[in-house]
Design a protein around this motif. Structure first.
Motif, PDB file in Angstrom:
ATOM      1  N   ALA A  91      19.356 -17.783  36.503  1.00 23.02           N
ATOM      2  CA  ALA A  91      20.531 -18.515  36.018  1.00 23.02           C
ATOM      3  C   ALA A  91      20.250 -19.049  34.618  1.00 23.02           C
ATOM      4  O   ALA A  91      19.139 -19.502  34.325  1.00 23.02           O
ATOM      5  CB  ALA A  91      20.863 -19.664  36.963  1.00 23.02           C
ATOM      6  N   PRO A  92      21.234 -18.999  33.741  1.00 16.12           N
ATOM      7  CA  PRO A  92      21.009 -19.497  32.383  1.00 16.12           C
ATOM      8  C   PRO A  92      20.821 -21.009  32.357  1.00 16.12           C
ATOM      9  O   PRO A  92      21.290 -21.724  33.247  1.00 16.12           O
ATOM     10  CB  PRO A  92      22.289 -19.093  31.640  1.00 16.12           C
ATOM     11  CG  PRO A  92      23.308 -18.933  32.704  1.00 16.12           C
ATOM     12  CD  PRO A  92      22.581 -18.495  33.933  1.00 16.12           C
ATOM     13  N   ALA A  93      20.128 -21.454  31.345  1.00 15.89           N
ATOM     14  CA  ALA A  93      19.915 -22.883  31.140  1.00 15.89           C
ATOM     15  C   ALA A  93      21.252 -23.595  30.967  1.00 15.89           C
ATOM     16  O   ALA A  93      22.238 -23.011  30.517  1.00 15.89           O
ATOM     17  CB  ALA A  93      19.044 -23.102  29.903  1.00 15.89           C
ATOM     18  N   TYR A  94      21.274 -24.856  31.333  1.00 16.03           N
ATOM     19  CA  TYR A  94      22.404 -25.752  31.094  1.00 16.03           C
ATOM     20  C   TYR A  94      23.692 -25.253  31.745  1.00 16.03           C
ATOM     21  O   TYR A  94      24.781 -25.362  31.175  1.00 16.03           O
ATOM     22  CB  TYR A  94      22.611 -26.009  29.594  1.00 16.03           C
ATOM     23  CG  TYR A  94      21.313 -26.198  28.856  1.00 16.03           C
ATOM     24  CD1 TYR A  94      20.387 -27.150  29.282  1.00 16.03           C
ATOM     25  CD2 TYR A  94      20.976 -25.400  27.772  1.00 16.03           C
ATOM     26  CE1 TYR A  94      19.163 -27.302  28.632  1.00 16.03           C
ATOM     27  CE2 TYR A  94      19.766 -25.544  27.117  1.00 16.03           C
ATOM     28  CZ  TYR A  94      18.864 -26.494  27.560  1.00 16.03           C
ATOM     29  OH  TYR A  94      17.652 -26.640  26.924  1.00 16.03           O
ATOM     30  N   GLY A  95      23.557 -24.687  32.944  1.00 18.33           N
ATOM     31  CA  GLY A  95      24.733 -24.256  33.680  1.00 18.33           C
ATOM     32  C   GLY A  95      25.492 -23.120  33.019  1.00 18.33           C
ATOM     33  O   GLY A  95      26.633 -22.860  33.370  1.00 18.33           O
ATOM     34  N   GLY A  96      24.866 -22.453  32.061  1.00 11.63           N
ATOM     35  CA  GLY A  96      25.537 -21.361  31.370  1.00 11.63           C
ATOM     36  C   GLY A  96      26.425 -21.814  30.225  1.00 11.63           C
ATOM     37  O   GLY A  96      27.160 -21.014  29.646  1.00 11.63           O
ATOM     38  N   TYR A  97      26.366 -23.085  29.879  1.00  5.22           N
ATOM     39  CA  TYR A  97      27.096 -23.570  28.705  1.00  5.22           C
ATOM     40  C   TYR A  97      26.284 -23.231  27.459  1.00  5.22           C
ATOM     41  O   TYR A  97      25.089 -22.945  27.518  1.00  5.22           O
ATOM     42  CB  TYR A  97      27.317 -25.085  28.787  1.00  5.22           C
ATOM     43  CG  TYR A  97      28.324 -25.484  29.839  1.00  5.22           C
ATOM     44  CD1 TYR A  97      29.690 -25.418  29.586  1.00  5.22           C
ATOM     45  CD2 TYR A  97      27.911 -25.925  31.090  1.00  5.22           C
ATOM     46  CE1 TYR A  97      30.609 -25.779  30.551  1.00  5.22           C
ATOM     47  CE2 TYR A  97      28.828 -26.285  32.060  1.00  5.22           C
ATOM     48  CZ  TYR A  97      30.177 -26.213  31.787  1.00  5.22           C
ATOM     49  OH  TYR A  97      31.092 -26.564  32.742  1.00  5.22           O
ATOM     50  N   CYS A  98      26.930 -23.289  26.322  1.00  5.85           N
ATOM     51  CA  CYS A  98      26.287 -22.995  25.042  1.00  5.85           C
ATOM     52  C   CYS A  98      25.083 -23.914  24.822  1.00  5.85           C
ATOM     53  O   CYS A  98      25.209 -25.139  24.829  1.00  5.85           O
ATOM     54  CB  CYS A  98      27.297 -23.168  23.914  1.00  5.85           C
ATOM     55  SG  CYS A  98      26.584 -23.063  22.264  1.00  5.85           S
ATOM     56  N   ALA A  99      23.918 -23.309  24.626  1.00  2.00           N
ATOM     57  CA  ALA A  99      22.678 -24.074  24.459  1.00  2.00           C
ATOM     58  C   ALA A  99      22.730 -24.960  23.218  1.00  2.00           C
ATOM     59  O   ALA A  99      22.240 -26.090  23.237  1.00  2.00           O
ATOM     60  CB  ALA A  99      21.480 -23.124  24.389  1.00  2.00           C
ATOM     61  N   TYR A 123      19.035 -18.407  27.633  1.00  2.00           N
ATOM     62  CA  TYR A 123      19.886 -19.330  26.887  1.00  2.00           C
ATOM     63  C   TYR A 123      21.067 -18.548  26.332  1.00  2.00           C
ATOM     64  O   TYR A 123      20.883 -17.467  25.752  1.00  2.00           O
ATOM     65  CB  TYR A 123      19.113 -19.981  25.735  1.00  2.00           C
ATOM     66  CG  TYR A 123      17.973 -20.841  26.219  1.00  2.00           C
ATOM     67  CD1 TYR A 123      18.175 -22.194  26.504  1.00  2.00           C
ATOM     68  CD2 TYR A 123      16.705 -20.305  26.410  1.00  2.00           C
ATOM     69  CE1 TYR A 123      17.124 -22.981  26.964  1.00  2.00           C
ATOM     70  CE2 TYR A 123      15.656 -21.087  26.878  1.00  2.00           C
ATOM     71  CZ  TYR A 123      15.881 -22.420  27.144  1.00  2.00           C
ATOM     72  OH  TYR A 123      14.848 -23.198  27.598  1.00  2.00           O
ATOM     73  N   LEU A 124      22.258 -19.110  26.494  1.00  3.27           N
ATOM     74  CA  LEU A 124      23.485 -18.483  25.991  1.00  3.27           C
ATOM     75  C   LEU A 124      24.084 -19.383  24.924  1.00  3.27           C
ATOM     76  O   LEU A 124      23.888 -20.593  24.931  1.00  3.27           O
ATOM     77  CB  LEU A 124      24.474 -18.288  27.136  1.00  3.27           C
ATOM     78  CG  LEU A 124      23.975 -17.421  28.288  1.00  3.27           C
ATOM     79  CD1 LEU A 124      24.919 -17.530  29.484  1.00  3.27           C
ATOM     80  CD2 LEU A 124      23.837 -15.982  27.843  1.00  3.27           C
ATOM     81  N   ASN A 125      24.821 -18.772  24.005  1.00  2.00           N
ATOM     82  CA  ASN A 125      25.474 -19.535  22.947  1.00  2.00           C
ATOM     83  C   ASN A 125      26.930 -19.133  22.807  1.00  2.00           C
ATOM     84  O   ASN A 125      27.354 -18.077  23.291  1.00  2.00           O
ATOM     85  CB  ASN A 125      24.742 -19.355  21.616  1.00  2.00           C
ATOM     86  CG  ASN A 125      23.522 -20.252  21.531  1.00  2.00           C
ATOM     87  OD1 ASN A 125      23.638 -21.457  21.376  1.00  2.00           O
ATOM     88  ND2 ASN A 125      22.347 -19.652  21.662  1.00  2.00           N
ATOM     89  N   TYR A 126      27.676 -19.970  22.116  1.00  5.61           N
ATOM     90  CA  TYR A 126      29.117 -19.798  21.932  1.00  5.61           C
ATOM     91  C   TYR A 126      29.460 -18.462  21.277  1.00  5.61           C
ATOM     92  O   TYR A 126      30.372 -17.774  21.672  1.00  5.61           O
ATOM     93  CB  TYR A 126      29.656 -20.969  21.109  1.00  5.61           C
ATOM     94  CG  TYR A 126      31.131 -20.896  20.848  1.00  5.61           C
ATOM     95  CD1 TYR A 126      32.036 -21.184  21.854  1.00  5.61           C
ATOM     96  CD2 TYR A 126      31.613 -20.545  19.590  1.00  5.61           C
ATOM     97  CE1 TYR A 126      33.398 -21.120  21.624  1.00  5.61           C
ATOM     98  CE2 TYR A 126      32.972 -20.474  19.352  1.00  5.61           C
ATOM     99  CZ  TYR A 126      33.859 -20.760  20.370  1.00  5.61           C
ATOM    100  OH  TYR A 126      35.203 -20.681  20.141  1.00  5.61           O
ATOM    101  N   ASN A 127      28.724 -18.121  20.236  1.00  6.67           N
ATOM    102  CA  ASN A 127      28.892 -16.834  19.560  1.00  6.67           C
ATOM    103  C   ASN A 127      27.620 -16.560  18.751  1.00  6.67           C
ATOM    104  O   ASN A 127      26.701 -17.374  18.745  1.00  6.67           O
ATOM    105  CB  ASN A 127      30.158 -16.806  18.682  1.00  6.67           C
ATOM    106  CG  ASN A 127      30.159 -17.838  17.589  1.00  6.67           C
ATOM    107  OD1 ASN A 127      29.115 -18.253  17.082  1.00  6.67           O
ATOM    108  ND2 ASN A 127      31.347 -18.278  17.199  1.00  6.67           N
TER     109      ASN A 127
END
Length: 156
Positions: A91-99, A123-127
């Motif tokens: 699972a991505p960090a921070y619940g999958g919200y933008c890091a 880690y995922l980001n907004y764009n």
């Protein structure tokens, strides 16, 4: 006066309900970032594929699992099984919200193409532009996000 109060109350209730329905994912009471329609985590992208294929891969509802209040999609039964065996690993960090947003004390949605694995954590980001900003100080941004996340998560 009663006839005016009832429509105003009704209007207030309709407005409050519409805010809940139309709220962006970051404002809903979810611990996991989910698509607005359907409650699917990380835009339906298979979280295991980031680790096994080093790229985002679209998941399928045919291979899905409910975890942490969200539906997660996978590209295969094998990936689903890996996730079920150790969801915290994939699972991505921070619940999958933008890091980067979390490092700033906020939440934001993500683009599944804007990702990075650091120390075995996704880690995922907004764009991709926001990801470039996040990458200017990955350790510092992770440290700040790790500090912010418990407070943000509690308020979700």
């Amino acid at each position: 006066m009663t006839t005016v109060a009832i429509p105003i109350r009704l209007l207030a209730g309709v407005l409050a309900l519409s805010c809940l329905i139309l709220a962006p994912p970051a404002a809903r009471a979810d611990k996991v970032n989910q698509s607005l329609l359907g409650g699917v985590a990380i835009e339906g992208t298979d979280p295991v594929a980031y680790f096994t294929e080093s790229r985002p891969v679209e998941g399928s509802s045919d291979f899905s699992v409910e975890w942490n209040g969200a539906e997660w999609h996978f590209a295969s039964a094998e990936n689903r099984a890996l996730f079920e065996a150790d969801p915290e690993k994939y699972a991505p960090a921070y619940g999958g919200y933008c890091a980067w947003a979390v490092s700033q004390g906020k939440t934001a949605g993500i683009d599944p193409e804007a990702w990075k694995i650091v120390d075995d954590r996704l880690y995922l980001n907004y764009n991709e532009s926001v990801q470039s900003t996040w990458e200017e100080d990955i350790p510092g941004n992770i440290r700040k996000a790790d500090e912010n996340w418990p407070v943000i998560e509690k308020d979700l």
